[in-house]
Design a protein around this motif. Sequence first.
Motif, short mmCIF file in Angstrom:
data_model
loop_
_atom_site.label_atom_id
_atom_site.label_comp_id
_atom_site.label_asym_id
_atom_site.label_seq_id
_atom_site.Cartn_x
_atom_site.Cartn_y
_atom_site.Cartn_z
N THR A 46 8.73 -47.29 -14.39
CA THR A 46 9.18 -47.21 -15.78
C THR A 46 8.46 -46.08 -16.52
O THR A 46 9.06 -45.37 -17.32
N ASP A 87 7.45 -51.61 -10.57
CA ASP A 87 8.29 -51.53 -11.77
C ASP A 87 7.53 -50.87 -12.92
O ASP A 87 8.05 -50.05 -13.66
N GLY A 93 17.42 -50.56 -19.03
CA GLY A 93 16.00 -50.26 -19.23
C GLY A 93 15.16 -51.49 -19.53
O GLY A 93 14.42 -51.54 -20.51
N SER A 112 6.99 -52.37 -18.70
CA SER A 112 8.05 -52.23 -17.67
C SER A 112 9.43 -52.14 -18.29
O SER A 112 10.39 -52.59 -17.70
N SER A 113 9.52 -51.59 -19.47
CA SER A 113 10.84 -51.52 -20.10
C SER A 113 11.05 -50.21 -20.84
O SER A 113 10.37 -49.93 -21.83
N SER A 114 12.01 -49.43 -20.37
CA SER A 114 12.33 -48.17 -21.05
C SER A 114 12.88 -48.46 -22.45
O SER A 114 12.60 -47.74 -23.40
N ASN A 131 10.28 -43.08 -15.54
CA ASN A 131 11.60 -43.06 -16.19
C ASN A 131 11.53 -42.49 -17.60
O ASN A 131 12.31 -41.63 -17.97
#
Length: 424
Positions: free
Chosen positions: A391, A387, A353, A274-276, A394
């Motif tokens: 992501t 999320d 992000g 869940s983190s760009s 994204n």
Amino acid sequence: MKKNKHMSLSTKIFIALIAGAVFGLLINFFLPTGLLKDTILIHGILYVIGNGFIRLMQMLVIPLVISSLICGTMSIGDTKTLGQVGIKTLVFYTITTALAITIALALGMLIRPGMGLKITSVEIEDVTVNESVSMADTILNIIPKNVIASMAEGDMLPIIFFSVFVGILLAKLGSKTATISRFFAELNDVMMEMTITVMKAAPIGVFCMIARTIASIGFDAFVPMLKYVGGVIFALALQCFGIYLLLLFAFTRLNPFTFIKKYFPVMEFAFSTSSSNTTIPISIETLKEKLGVSSKISSFTVPLGATINMDGTAIMQGVAVVFIADAYGIELTGGMLATVIATATLASIGTAGVPGVGLITLAMVLTSVGLPTEGIALIMGIDRIIDMLRTAVNVTGDAVCTTVVAHQADMVDKEVFYSTNDLK
Ligand code: ASP
């Protein structure tokens, strides 16, 4: 062709994702709350291994971004090409985000996910919304007051600003600064090698992160929200497998299916973290090694995209606006929808992000059209899974833009793009 007896990294990550989800479901439904489930598994083994892996990736991000950005800028050299790359990237990012939010609103208006929802049937949680920074300060903050502090904080935009500046000057100074140029080139090699090494542990990390998330999710919260969740998923899929692939083909004539197949492990990785931001190293690496996209371009566009381009987040916000308006019985006018398109595009720039921030910047979008920010509480309980999905979208948006911009600058190696090589 000789079949390699080792499984590719993408296959391993895929298997880990499925196995982790199944394991998480088993824990969720079959283990009673208590020592084994909570202390030993969820907050013990799965937490330590999963987060240990995320930390390894996070540890890489800043030095990798700085060294690859300095090297990339330095080797492009002239400011005219750099300016063109910068402008094209910004235009692409803005247009795809505006498109994403428009699709989400249109779909939301079509399915009306919040109609008939009794607010009391959904768990209401407390919402704390951070003070948002003004537009003027957001722009000013691109220039670091103290670059070391920005590095320590992991503030991507000031780091990008500083690194591009250094890269331009190193290109200008040429042989006078050969030692420093070599230092960054070698640092970049080390960081790339570290990325490849750490990635070998990705299947284990992904397994633990997914198992932990699924084991601790409350599935009851989903039932009254199925229309909302379905709407967001449908719009995300449309953006990811429709709009992106069409744009990629229209601008580059490269096979979009080859692209998505090779980029898929990065999406899985973004899904599980869940983190760009945490996905930056593996994205740059995959674009380079599997898709032939020069890191001269990706070193700039990927960290920038991870910071300002959040199409998946914009989609969630679009559907959420319609959902919350309906749940509170507020009619959305044409003017309000136009305002949402503008503010959600800006919110995408302001969303960091990292996990869960999209829900916070949703407050800004809701406020812009006078919808109650307490509405966020309605979707909070199920946002974890949304999320993960957004992501993945994204980062795919960043990668598509990177490939288009690199293609236009003649920096995509088609042989690598169409080769069957895979990361091991
Ligand atoms: N988790 C998202 C990302 O890192 C941001 C968000 O929408 O919360 O891209």
